[in-house]
Design a protein around this motif. Structure first.
Motif, PDB file in Angstrom:
ATOM      1  N   VAL A 122       0.830  -1.208   0.000  1.00 30.02           N
ATOM      2  CA  VAL A 122       0.000   0.000   0.000  1.00 30.02           C
ATOM      3  C   VAL A 122       0.861   1.255   0.000  1.00 30.02           C
ATOM      4  O   VAL A 122       0.612   2.203  -0.768  1.00 30.02           O
ATOM      5  N   THR A 123       1.885   1.257   0.824  1.00 31.58           N
ATOM      6  CA  THR A 123       2.780   2.415   0.889  1.00 31.58           C
ATOM      7  C   THR A 123       3.490   2.637  -0.443  1.00 31.58           C
ATOM      8  O   THR A 123       3.646   3.777  -0.898  1.00 31.58           O
ATOM      9  N   ALA A 124       3.897   1.537  -1.078  1.00 29.05           N
ATOM     10  CA  ALA A 124       4.586   1.652  -2.369  1.00 29.05           C
ATOM     11  C   ALA A 124       3.669   2.266  -3.426  1.00 29.05           C
ATOM     12  O   ALA A 124       4.087   3.143  -4.196  1.00 29.05           O
ATOM     13  N   VAL A 125       2.411   1.810  -3.467  1.00 25.69           N
ATOM     14  CA  VAL A 125       1.455   2.357  -4.439  1.00 25.69           C
ATOM     15  C   VAL A 125       1.227   3.843  -4.193  1.00 25.69           C
ATOM     16  O   VAL A 125       1.204   4.659  -5.129  1.00 25.69           O
ATOM     17  N   LEU A 126       1.062   4.213  -2.909  1.00 26.46           N
ATOM     18  CA  LEU A 126       0.849   5.623  -2.577  1.00 26.46           C
ATOM     19  C   LEU A 126       2.069   6.465  -2.944  1.00 26.46           C
ATOM     20  O   LEU A 126       1.932   7.586  -3.453  1.00 26.46           O
ATOM     21  N   ASP A 127       3.260   5.928  -2.691  1.00 28.09           N
ATOM     22  CA  ASP A 127       4.488   6.652  -3.050  1.00 28.09           C
ATOM     23  C   ASP A 127       4.565   6.886  -4.554  1.00 28.09           C
ATOM     24  O   ASP A 127       4.927   7.984  -5.013  1.00 28.09           O
ATOM     25  N   ILE A 128       4.215   5.860  -5.324  1.00 29.50           N
ATOM     26  CA  ILE A 128       4.260   5.984  -6.787  1.00 29.50           C
ATOM     27  C   ILE A 128       3.251   7.032  -7.262  1.00 29.50           C
ATOM     28  O   ILE A 128       3.558   7.875  -8.121  1.00 29.50           O
ATOM     29  N   LEU A 129       2.049   6.983  -6.694  1.00 32.16           N
ATOM     30  CA  LEU A 129       1.030   7.974  -7.063  1.00 32.16           C
ATOM     31  C   LEU A 129       1.504   9.393  -6.758  1.00 32.16           C
ATOM     32  O   LEU A 129       1.328  10.308  -7.581  1.00 32.16           O
ATOM     33  N   LEU A 130       2.112   9.575  -5.598  1.00 35.19           N
ATOM     34  CA  LEU A 130       2.571  10.913  -5.219  1.00 35.19           C
ATOM     35  C   LEU A 130       3.734  11.381  -6.086  1.00 35.19           C
ATOM     36  O   LEU A 130       3.825  12.566  -6.427  1.00 35.19           O
ATOM     37  N   VAL A 131       4.625  10.460  -6.451  1.00 35.59           N
ATOM     38  CA  VAL A 131       5.754  10.820  -7.332  1.00 35.59           C
ATOM     39  C   VAL A 131       5.232  11.282  -8.689  1.00 35.59           C
ATOM     40  O   VAL A 131       5.640  12.333  -9.218  1.00 35.59           O
ATOM     41  N   ILE A 132       4.296  10.504  -9.269  1.00 39.24           N
ATOM     42  CA  ILE A 132       3.748  10.866 -10.579  1.00 39.24           C
ATOM     43  C   ILE A 132       2.898  12.125 -10.470  1.00 39.24           C
ATOM     44  O   ILE A 132       2.899  12.981 -11.370  1.00 39.24           O
ATOM     45  N   ALA A 133       2.168  12.265  -9.349  1.00 43.71           N
ATOM     46  CA  ALA A 133       1.365  13.475  -9.148  1.00 43.71           C
ATOM     47  C   ALA A 133       2.242  14.715  -9.119  1.00 43.71           C
ATOM     48  O   ALA A 133       1.929  15.735  -9.758  1.00 43.71           O
ATOM     49  N   LEU A 134       3.352  14.643  -8.383  1.00 36.49           N
ATOM     50  CA  LEU A 134       4.264  15.793  -8.307  1.00 36.49           C
ATOM     51  C   LEU A 134       4.883  16.091  -9.668  1.00 36.49           C
ATOM     52  O   LEU A 134       4.957  17.258 -10.090  1.00 36.49           O
ATOM     53  N   GLY A 135       5.322  15.037 -10.368  1.00 38.46           N
ATOM     54  CA  GLY A 135       5.917  15.239 -11.692  1.00 38.46           C
ATOM     55  C   GLY A 135       4.943  15.869 -12.664  1.00 38.46           C
ATOM     56  O   GLY A 135       5.300  16.760 -13.434  1.00 38.46           O
ATOM     57  N   THR A 136       3.689  15.426 -12.622  1.00 35.84           N
ATOM     58  CA  THR A 136       2.673  15.964 -13.523  1.00 35.84           C
ATOM     59  C   THR A 136       2.332  17.408 -13.170  1.00 35.84           C
ATOM     60  O   THR A 136       2.199  18.264 -14.051  1.00 35.84           O
ATOM     61  N   TYR A 137       2.186  17.671 -11.867  1.00 32.08           N
ATOM     62  CA  TYR A 137       1.847  19.030 -11.428  1.00 32.08           C
ATOM     63  C   TYR A 137       2.936  20.029 -11.814  1.00 32.08           C
ATOM     64  O   TYR A 137       2.644  21.107 -12.363  1.00 32.08           O
ATOM     65  N   LEU A 138       4.192  19.679 -11.553  1.00 25.92           N
ATOM     66  CA  LEU A 138       5.298  20.589 -11.877  1.00 25.92           C
ATOM     67  C   LEU A 138       5.435  20.771 -13.388  1.00 25.92           C
ATOM     68  O   LEU A 138       5.723  21.874 -13.861  1.00 25.92           O
ATOM     69  N   ASN A 139       5.215  19.707 -14.139  1.00 29.56           N
ATOM     70  CA  ASN A 139       5.259  19.818 -15.596  1.00 29.56           C
ATOM     71  C   ASN A 139       4.178  20.762 -16.108  1.00 29.56           C
ATOM     72  O   ASN A 139       4.377  21.527 -17.052  1.00 29.56           O
ATOM     73  N   GLY A 140       3.021  20.722 -15.436  1.00 32.05           N
ATOM     74  CA  GLY A 140       1.910  21.569 -15.847  1.00 32.05           C
ATOM     75  C   GLY A 140       2.150  23.047 -15.624  1.00 32.05           C
ATOM     76  O   GLY A 140       1.559  23.889 -16.314  1.00 32.05           O
ATOM     77  N   ILE A 141       3.006  23.396 -14.657  1.00 31.20           N
ATOM     78  CA  ILE A 141       3.331  24.808 -14.434  1.00 31.20           C
ATOM     79  C   ILE A 141       3.946  25.411 -15.695  1.00 31.20           C
ATOM     80  O   ILE A 141       3.726  26.581 -16.014  1.00 31.20           O
ATOM     81  N   ARG A 142       4.663  24.600 -16.442  1.00 31.67           N
ATOM     82  CA  ARG A 142       5.317  25.088 -17.659  1.00 31.67           C
ATOM     83  C   ARG A 142       4.431  24.966 -18.888  1.00 31.67           C
ATOM     84  O   ARG A 142       4.390  25.871 -19.726  1.00 31.67           O
ATOM     85  N   ILE A 143       3.688  23.851 -18.996  1.00 32.98           N
ATOM     86  CA  ILE A 143       2.983  23.603 -20.254  1.00 32.98           C
ATOM     87  C   ILE A 143       1.489  23.886 -20.191  1.00 32.98           C
ATOM     88  O   ILE A 143       0.827  23.862 -21.230  1.00 32.98           O
ATOM     89  N   GLY A 144       0.929  24.147 -19.011  1.00 29.23           N
ATOM     90  CA  GLY A 144      -0.487  24.489 -18.959  1.00 29.23           C
ATOM     91  C   GLY A 144      -1.197  23.924 -17.751  1.00 29.23           C
ATOM     92  O   GLY A 144      -0.848  22.860 -17.225  1.00 29.23           O
ATOM     93  N   TRP A 145      -2.241  24.634 -17.304  1.00 28.52           N
ATOM     94  CA  TRP A 145      -2.942  24.272 -16.070  1.00 28.52           C
ATOM     95  C   TRP A 145      -3.654  22.938 -16.160  1.00 28.52           C
ATOM     96  O   TRP A 145      -3.864  22.269 -15.143  1.00 28.52           O
ATOM     97  N   ARG A 146      -4.040  22.513 -17.348  1.00 26.62           N
ATOM     98  CA  ARG A 146      -4.740  21.234 -17.468  1.00 26.62           C
ATOM     99  C   ARG A 146      -3.849  20.072 -17.027  1.00 26.62           C
ATOM    100  O   ARG A 146      -4.321  19.115 -16.409  1.00 26.62           O
ATOM    101  N   PHE A 147      -2.567  20.163 -17.337  1.00 26.92           N
ATOM    102  CA  PHE A 147      -1.652  19.104 -16.929  1.00 26.92           C
ATOM    103  C   PHE A 147      -1.472  19.124 -15.415  1.00 26.92           C
ATOM    104  O   PHE A 147      -1.390  18.073 -14.778  1.00 26.92           O
ATOM    105  N   SER A 148      -1.408  20.306 -14.837  1.00 29.26           N
ATOM    106  CA  SER A 148      -1.324  20.405 -13.371  1.00 29.26           C
ATOM    107  C   SER A 148      -2.568  19.821 -12.718  1.00 29.26           C
ATOM    108  O   SER A 148      -2.499  19.249 -11.617  1.00 29.26           O
ATOM    109  N   LEU A 149      -3.706  19.959 -13.385  1.00 29.47           N
ATOM    110  CA  LEU A 149      -4.957  19.426 -12.851  1.00 29.47           C
ATOM    111  C   LEU A 149      -4.881  17.909 -12.691  1.00 29.47           C
ATOM    112  O   LEU A 149      -5.430  17.346 -11.732  1.00 29.47           O
TER     113      LEU A 149
END
Length: 204
Positions: A122-149
């Motif tokens: 469970v912890t591993a799945v949550l860690d993976i979700l948070l890693v991808i969530a952070l990567g997507t959110y930060l990427n969206g700051i540059r390329i558009g709010w929809r990606f951050s969403l």
């Protein structure tokens, strides 16, 4: 007589309402499509992870290249919409490859921790979700709010998994709300742009 006819022939063309450029329509449509596809795939990944941790690991590994592709498409669309035609596809590919390559390494690190039994499933799945969530959110700051969403959705869902037993209906509801909000906001912005263009046209 000839002058009157020529004036009459010019009037219809001058009275035409300004239309939104096809390129802008296409790029906005592409952004909305990327958001919807990635949200639906993320929702599928959350369902798979809830029922099979092992299946969830492999699903998110496959999803990282898909996020990379979505980021490249959204970056290109934003550059064209902003008139930055000099931004080369090679530059976008290099940037997104570095960004998502880092995310991939972080996800692999979580796999290693799980393999060494330092964290549970469970912890591993949550860690993976948070890693991808952070990567997507930060990427969206540059390329558009929809990606951050998308990043906000993944991060919120990770918290729901941690604290709510029946998290899936809430996750589906959030995904639907985000999709509807994106479509509504896109339509609203297009309406405002068209109204502004019409006001300028009438004023001139």
């Amino acid at each position: 007589m000839e002058d009157e006819k020529s004036n009459e022939s010019l009037e219809p063309s001058q009275s035409k309402e300004p239309q939104e450029p096809p390129l802008r329509k296409m790029t906005v449509w592409l952004d909305e499509s990327v958001l919807i596809v990635l949200l639906l795939l993320s929702l599928a990944g959350i369902v798979i992870s809830a029922y099979s941790s092992q299946g969830g690991y492999f699903f998110w590994l496959v999803m990282i290249p898909i996020f990379w592709l979505g980021a490249v498409l959204s970056s290109r669309a934003q550059a064209r919409r902003a008139g930055e035609s000099d931004v080369s596809i090679k530059t976008l590919l290099c940037f997104e490859t570095l960004h998502w390559g880092g995310v991939l390494l972080a996800v692999i690190a979580v796999f290693v921790l799980r393999h060494k039994e330092i964290v549970d499933d469970v912890t591993a799945v949550l860690d993976i979700l948070l890693v991808i969530a952070l990567g997507t959110y930060l990427n969206g700051i540059r390329i558009g709010w929809r990606f951050s969403l998308i990043g906000v959705f993944l991060g919120t869902t990770a918290m729901l998994i941690a604290y709510v037993e029946q998290f899936l209906p809430l996750a589906i509801l959030i995904a639907v709300i985000f999709i509807l909000f994106s479509l509504y906001w896109g339509k609203r912005k297009r309406t405002i742009r068209q109204q502004s263009a019409q006001d300028i046209h009438h004023a001139s």
